[in-house]
Scaffold this active site. Structure first.
Site, PDB file in Angstrom:
ATOM      1  N   TYR A   1     -83.305  38.195  44.517  1.00  0.00           N
ATOM      2  CA  TYR A   1     -84.672  38.012  44.030  1.00  0.00           C
ATOM      3  C   TYR A   1     -85.205  39.157  43.170  1.00  0.00           C
ATOM      4  O   TYR A   1     -86.305  39.059  42.641  1.00  0.00           O
ATOM      5  CB  TYR A   1     -85.612  37.796  45.221  1.00  0.00           C
ATOM      6  CG  TYR A   1     -85.253  36.579  46.030  1.00  0.00           C
ATOM      7  CD1 TYR A   1     -85.518  35.301  45.556  1.00  0.00           C
ATOM      8  CD2 TYR A   1     -84.629  36.690  47.269  1.00  0.00           C
ATOM      9  CE1 TYR A   1     -85.187  34.171  46.282  1.00  0.00           C
ATOM     10  CE2 TYR A   1     -84.294  35.565  48.015  1.00  0.00           C
ATOM     11  CZ  TYR A   1     -84.574  34.319  47.511  1.00  0.00           C
ATOM     12  OH  TYR A   1     -84.250  33.200  48.227  1.00  0.00           O
TER      13      TYR A   1
ATOM     14  N   ASN B   1     -93.769  27.092  44.166  1.00  0.00           N
ATOM     15  CA  ASN B   1     -92.492  27.489  44.752  1.00  0.00           C
ATOM     16  C   ASN B   1     -92.626  27.283  46.257  1.00  0.00           C
ATOM     17  O   ASN B   1     -93.174  28.133  46.952  1.00  0.00           O
ATOM     18  CB  ASN B   1     -92.159  28.948  44.430  1.00  0.00           C
ATOM     19  CG  ASN B   1     -90.786  29.345  44.939  1.00  0.00           C
ATOM     20  OD1 ASN B   1     -90.242  28.720  45.842  1.00  0.00           O
ATOM     21  ND2 ASN B   1     -90.235  30.400  44.380  1.00  0.00           N
TER      22      ASN B   1
ATOM     23  N   HIS C   1     -86.614  22.000  50.839  1.00  0.00           N
ATOM     24  CA  HIS C   1     -85.430  21.314  51.352  1.00  0.00           C
ATOM     25  C   HIS C   1     -85.699  20.515  52.614  1.00  0.00           C
ATOM     26  O   HIS C   1     -84.816  19.791  53.081  1.00  0.00           O
ATOM     27  CB  HIS C   1     -84.325  22.335  51.642  1.00  0.00           C
ATOM     28  CG  HIS C   1     -84.205  23.364  50.582  1.00  0.00           C
ATOM     29  ND1 HIS C   1     -83.809  23.073  49.291  1.00  0.00           N
ATOM     30  CD2 HIS C   1     -84.471  24.696  50.601  1.00  0.00           C
ATOM     31  CE1 HIS C   1     -83.825  24.183  48.572  1.00  0.00           C
ATOM     32  NE2 HIS C   1     -84.221  25.175  49.335  1.00  0.00           N
TER      33      HIS C   1
ATOM     34  N   HIS D   1     -88.019  27.764  41.467  1.00  0.00           N
ATOM     35  CA  HIS D   1     -87.206  28.538  42.419  1.00  0.00           C
ATOM     36  C   HIS D   1     -86.643  29.728  41.667  1.00  0.00           C
ATOM     37  O   HIS D   1     -86.064  29.563  40.586  1.00  0.00           O
ATOM     38  CB  HIS D   1     -86.070  27.698  43.009  1.00  0.00           C
ATOM     39  CG  HIS D   1     -86.549  26.653  43.945  1.00  0.00           C
ATOM     40  ND1 HIS D   1     -86.940  26.944  45.226  1.00  0.00           N
ATOM     41  CD2 HIS D   1     -86.726  25.321  43.767  1.00  0.00           C
ATOM     42  CE1 HIS D   1     -87.331  25.827  45.820  1.00  0.00           C
ATOM     43  NE2 HIS D   1     -87.223  24.835  44.947  1.00  0.00           N
TER      44      HIS D   1
END
Length: 140
Positions: free
Chosen positions: A22, A71, A77, A97
């Site tokens: 990230y 986000n 999911h 994402h």
């Protein structure tokens, strides 16, 4: 144009969490850059680790915002409820994402919220947020 940037669980840790995935820049610092980059936009940001709070924020966006950059983190999911909310609010939502979810663990390859969004941007790092704002500015 008024845009909400909404972030889900653990995204408050960006800059500290798994920097190899990230990066080292915090979302707060990056969002200040985004706001300066789009001076004609009113951009508000919000983050929560709680699914119900994210649903509430999406619902509150109706009539207040012209678009949402979202986000949902790990909820993308698992959360049919968030996907249903994205469909219900009838304003354009772009899913973002930071990492490429399709190159990570198998369970991350499917996103319920992407199915409901007008666009999904994955794997472009923090820059994906700016790309989502640009898309919303040109979205009819």
């Amino acid at each position: 144009m008024k845009i909400l940037i909404l972030n889900g669980p653990n995204l408050n840790l960006i800059g500290k969490r798994e920097p190899e995935i990230y990066g080292n820049q915090s979302l707060g610092d990056f969002f200040e850059i985004v706001k300066k980059r789009f001076p004609d936009c009113i951009i508000e940001t919000f983050q929560s680790n709680h699914e119900g709070v994210l649903i509430d924020k999406l619902q509150e966006a109706m009539g207040r915002f012209d678009g949402v950059v979202f986000n949902p983190g790990g909820y993308s999911h698992t959360s049919i409820a968030l996907a249903d909310t994205v469909r219900a609010i009838r304003i354009p939502v772009v899913e973002v994402h930071i990492s490429n979810i399709y190159e990570r663990e198998e369970y991350r390859h499917h996103s319920y919220t992407a199915e409901a969004a007008v666009k999904s941007i994955v794997g472009h790092g923090l820059e994906g947020y700016a790309e989502a704002v640009e898309f919303l500015l040109s979205y009819n």
